[in-house]
Design a protein around this motif. Structure first.
Motif, mmCIF file in Angstrom:
data_model
loop_
_atom_site.group_PDB
_atom_site.id
_atom_site.type_symbol
_atom_site.label_atom_id
_atom_site.label_comp_id
_atom_site.label_asym_id
_atom_site.label_seq_id
_atom_site.Cartn_x
_atom_site.Cartn_y
_atom_site.Cartn_z
ATOM 1 N N LEU A 152 42.078 16.912 -37.672
ATOM 2 C CA LEU A 152 42.672 15.925 -36.776
ATOM 3 C C LEU A 152 44.115 15.579 -37.150
ATOM 4 O O LEU A 152 44.873 15.073 -36.331
ATOM 5 C CB LEU A 152 41.822 14.647 -36.784
ATOM 6 N N LEU A 153 44.486 15.876 -38.399
ATOM 7 C CA LEU A 153 45.855 15.605 -38.842
ATOM 8 C C LEU A 153 46.851 16.650 -38.345
ATOM 9 O O LEU A 153 48.067 16.419 -38.374
ATOM 10 C CB LEU A 153 45.918 15.550 -40.380
ATOM 11 N N LYS A 154 46.339 17.780 -37.900
ATOM 12 C CA LYS A 154 47.225 18.877 -37.518
ATOM 13 C C LYS A 154 48.168 18.460 -36.389
ATOM 14 O O LYS A 154 47.760 17.926 -35.363
ATOM 15 C CB LYS A 154 46.400 20.087 -37.079
ATOM 16 N N GLY A 155 49.460 18.728 -36.616
ATOM 17 C CA GLY A 155 50.477 18.456 -35.604
ATOM 18 C C GLY A 155 50.914 17.021 -35.493
ATOM 19 O O GLY A 155 51.719 16.678 -34.624
ATOM 20 N N LYS A 156 50.397 16.144 -36.367
ATOM 21 C CA LYS A 156 50.723 14.721 -36.240
ATOM 22 C C LYS A 156 51.685 14.228 -37.313
ATOM 23 O O LYS A 156 52.392 13.238 -37.111
ATOM 24 C CB LYS A 156 49.450 13.879 -36.282
ATOM 25 N N THR A 157 51.692 14.863 -38.468
ATOM 26 C CA THR A 157 52.492 14.345 -39.577
ATOM 27 C C THR A 157 53.883 14.957 -39.652
ATOM 28 O O THR A 157 54.783 14.377 -40.279
ATOM 29 C CB THR A 157 51.776 14.609 -40.913
ATOM 30 N N ILE A 171 50.486 20.211 -44.509
ATOM 31 C CA ILE A 171 49.276 19.594 -43.957
ATOM 32 C C ILE A 171 48.777 20.392 -42.750
ATOM 33 O O ILE A 171 47.568 20.605 -42.582
ATOM 34 C CB ILE A 171 49.537 18.127 -43.582
ATOM 35 N N ASP A 172 49.695 20.849 -41.924
ATOM 36 C CA ASP A 172 49.301 21.673 -40.774
ATOM 37 C C ASP A 172 48.648 22.972 -41.233
ATOM 38 O O ASP A 172 47.684 23.445 -40.622
ATOM 39 C CB ASP A 172 50.522 21.984 -39.902
ATOM 40 N N TRP A 173 49.169 23.554 -42.316
ATOM 41 C CA TRP A 173 48.584 24.797 -42.845
ATOM 42 C C TRP A 173 47.184 24.549 -43.371
ATOM 43 O O TRP A 173 46.259 25.327 -43.112
ATOM 44 C CB TRP A 173 49.465 25.363 -43.959
ATOM 45 N N ILE A 174 47.016 23.452 -44.101
ATOM 46 C CA ILE A 174 45.686 23.113 -44.633
ATOM 47 C C ILE A 174 44.710 22.880 -43.485
ATOM 48 O O ILE A 174 43.575 23.362 -43.504
ATOM 49 C CB ILE A 174 45.767 21.864 -45.535
ATOM 50 N N ALA A 175 45.154 22.149 -42.460
ATOM 51 C CA ALA A 175 44.295 21.896 -41.293
ATOM 52 C C ALA A 175 43.890 23.201 -40.625
ATOM 53 O O ALA A 175 42.754 23.357 -40.165
ATOM 54 C CB ALA A 175 45.012 20.988 -40.303
ATOM 55 N N GLY A 176 44.815 24.164 -40.597
ATOM 56 C CA GLY A 176 44.522 25.452 -39.993
ATOM 57 C C GLY A 176 43.491 26.257 -40.755
ATOM 58 O O GLY A 176 42.921 27.218 -40.211
ATOM 59 N N GLN A 177 43.238 25.876 -42.003
ATOM 60 C CA GLN A 177 42.240 26.574 -42.817
ATOM 61 C C GLN A 177 40.815 26.125 -42.507
ATOM 62 O O GLN A 177 39.863 26.675 -43.065
ATOM 63 C CB GLN A 177 42.536 26.347 -44.302
ATOM 64 N N ALA A 227 44.123 -0.253 -33.790
ATOM 65 C CA ALA A 227 44.460 -0.353 -32.357
ATOM 66 C C ALA A 227 45.965 -0.400 -32.090
ATOM 67 O O ALA A 227 46.440 0.195 -31.105
ATOM 68 C CB ALA A 227 43.773 -1.568 -31.750
ATOM 69 N N PRO A 228 46.785 -1.095 -32.916
ATOM 70 C CA PRO A 228 48.237 -1.149 -32.634
ATOM 71 C C PRO A 228 48.952 0.182 -32.848
ATOM 72 O O PRO A 228 50.093 0.346 -32.381
ATOM 73 C CB PRO A 228 48.747 -2.188 -33.648
ATOM 74 N N LEU A 229 48.330 1.139 -33.533
ATOM 75 C CA LEU A 229 48.969 2.420 -33.824
ATOM 76 C C LEU A 229 48.961 3.315 -32.583
ATOM 77 O O LEU A 229 48.183 3.083 -31.649
ATOM 78 C CB LEU A 229 48.242 3.116 -34.980
ATOM 79 N N PRO A 230 49.825 4.343 -32.555
ATOM 80 C CA PRO A 230 49.822 5.279 -31.417
ATOM 81 C C PRO A 230 48.420 5.838 -31.176
ATOM 82 O O PRO A 230 47.688 6.141 -32.113
ATOM 83 C CB PRO A 230 50.790 6.376 -31.874
ATOM 84 N N GLU A 231 48.066 6.010 -29.911
ATOM 85 C CA GLU A 231 46.699 6.401 -29.556
ATOM 86 C C GLU A 231 46.284 7.743 -30.142
ATOM 87 O O GLU A 231 45.107 7.951 -30.445
ATOM 88 C CB GLU A 231 46.570 6.436 -28.034
ATOM 89 N N GLU A 232 47.245 8.641 -30.328
ATOM 90 C CA GLU A 232 46.903 9.955 -30.870
ATOM 91 C C GLU A 232 46.380 9.872 -32.307
ATOM 92 O O GLU A 232 45.700 10.776 -32.783
ATOM 93 C CB GLU A 232 48.123 10.877 -30.829
ATOM 94 N N TRP A 233 46.685 8.755 -32.980
ATOM 95 C CA TRP A 233 46.219 8.576 -34.353
ATOM 96 C C TRP A 233 44.838 7.913 -34.434
ATOM 97 O O TRP A 233 44.230 7.875 -35.501
ATOM 98 C CB TRP A 233 47.227 7.730 -35.138
#
Length: 386
Positions: free
Chosen positions: A50-55, A60-66, A351-357
């Protein structure tokens, strides 16, 4: 664990368990490694995805891809999780069987215990994969399961461990992998011929479609089907080799050396074999078994050195709590909606954070609830075993 120097004339790793007075003392590193593996199954992997593409952080994206399985040939870290568990089962089995023999249990008694355990795990696996189980429609039941595979592997490995020494077990496992390799390349599949390793034309899929009852996960084959059980159990046999190394009354330096050698050799052979028999989790190819076995030897080595040799243990408690109740959390995920509870408890905080998070924090909250649940069981000394 006692670090007693061995006789210089002793052949490393060649002494049968029955003559070397193996220990049955539990190692924290094994429980911690099992907990680490189960954590990835019980939500940590989903959280990383779920972290992929957000940070905006490539690492982190590479780890998520694993944490995605390759469509067919290839390898990702996600493919390592279940093989590691089968390997750990073999390591733990060594200590369990040694303890049984130290208590005076006979071979037939130990056979019966692991056979009964196998039957229970097969039934629990069917329940897990099919709940609610369509009892009156057996053709709609998926019989292949993670728990069933563990049960079968540990039973067969028990027979092997109690009757063969280190090098004979190694030879048996390697012979199985070579014969499996030969079978997939030499036995012709109707309509496709021999040596076809495609999704449609491989021997494993044909065998599942022809002989396996019920439904198949991938429709034309099941990655937890019949034929792939044979190479998969080699991971558990290899685990007993690691377990035997750890139970020896050797200096830690020798244990470290032996685990490292085993890991490097296995990993190297797997990569070489990949040149002709591709690494493939769906087929549980021989190269895949050796690659993941090598990784398991080295991962166990890392945990053993840090936790049981260097005695750096405080961090391991987090994983130990999970590892001591691995079956509990595996089943709990099927019957308890931790994400729903996480949303109910924590949604107001993020709830106050961006919805994608929101899904990220919901998954993190679920992971936290899983650990708290297991910690409560730990404090109550409730450990579910089969």
């Amino acid at each position: 664990m006692t670090n007693t120097p061995i006789n210089q004339k002793e052949s490393p790793l060649s002494t049968p368990p029955s003559s070397s007075q193996p220990t049955s003392k539990r190692l924290l590193s094994i429980d911690a490694l099992r907990g680490f593996d189960m954590l990835l199954i019980a939500g940590a992997g989903a959280f990383l995805v779920l972290l992929k593409g957000k940070t905006g952080i490539p690492a982190i994206d590479w780890i998520a891809g694993q944490f995605y399985h390759p469509a067919w040939n290839g390898f990702s870290f996600y493919d390592f999780i279940f093989p590691l568990f089968l390997f750990i089962a073999g390591v733990s089995l060594t200590f369990s069987l040694n303890k049984g023999r130290n208590l005076g249990m006979s071979k037939p008694t130990l056979y019966k215990k692991t056979f009964s355990r196998m039957l229970v795990l097969i039934l629990l696996g069917i329940l897990y994969k099919n709940s609610p189980v369509p009892i009156f429609e057996p053709s709609q039941i998926r019989y292949g399961s993670v728990l069933g595979r563990i049960g079968i592997a540990t039973f067969v490995t028990t027979l092997v461990y109690l009757n063969f020494d280190f090098y004979k077990r190694l030879g048996i496992a390697m012979a199985i992998l070579v014969l499996y390799y030969a079978a997939l390349f030499l036995i012709p599949v109707p309509g496709y011929g021999a040596g076809d390793l495609s999704i449609e034309g491989n021997l494993v899929g044909w065998f599942d479609r022809t002989f396996m009852p019920g439904i198949l996960k991938q429709e034309i084959y099941d990655e937890l089907g019949l034929l792939t059980q044979i190479p998969a159990l080699c991971l558990t046999i290899f685990g007993t080799l690691a377990g035997e190394i750890l139970t020896k009354a050797w200096l830690d330096t020798k244990k470290i050396k032996q685990l490292a050698i085993a890991g490097v050799i296995s990993l190297t052979l797997g990569l070489i074999w990949d040149l002709h028999f591709p690494i493939n989790k769906h087929l549980w190819s021989s190269s895949f078994i050796l690659l993941t076995s090598g990784m398991a030897f080295l991962t166990l080595l890392l945990f053993y050195v840090v936790i049981d040799v260097w005695k750096i243990r405080k961090w391991a408690f987090f994983f130990q709590v999970i590892g001591l109740n691995s079956l509990t959390i595996y089943f709990a995920f099927s019957f308890i909606n931790f994400r729903f509870t996480s949303e109910k408890l924590f949604a107001g905080l993020y709830a106050p954070l961006p919805e994608e998070w929101h899904p990220v924090f919901q998954a993190f909250g679920a992971l936290l609830l899983v650990w708290v649940f297991l910690y409560i069981l730990y404090r109550l000394k409730i450990f579910v075993k089969v």
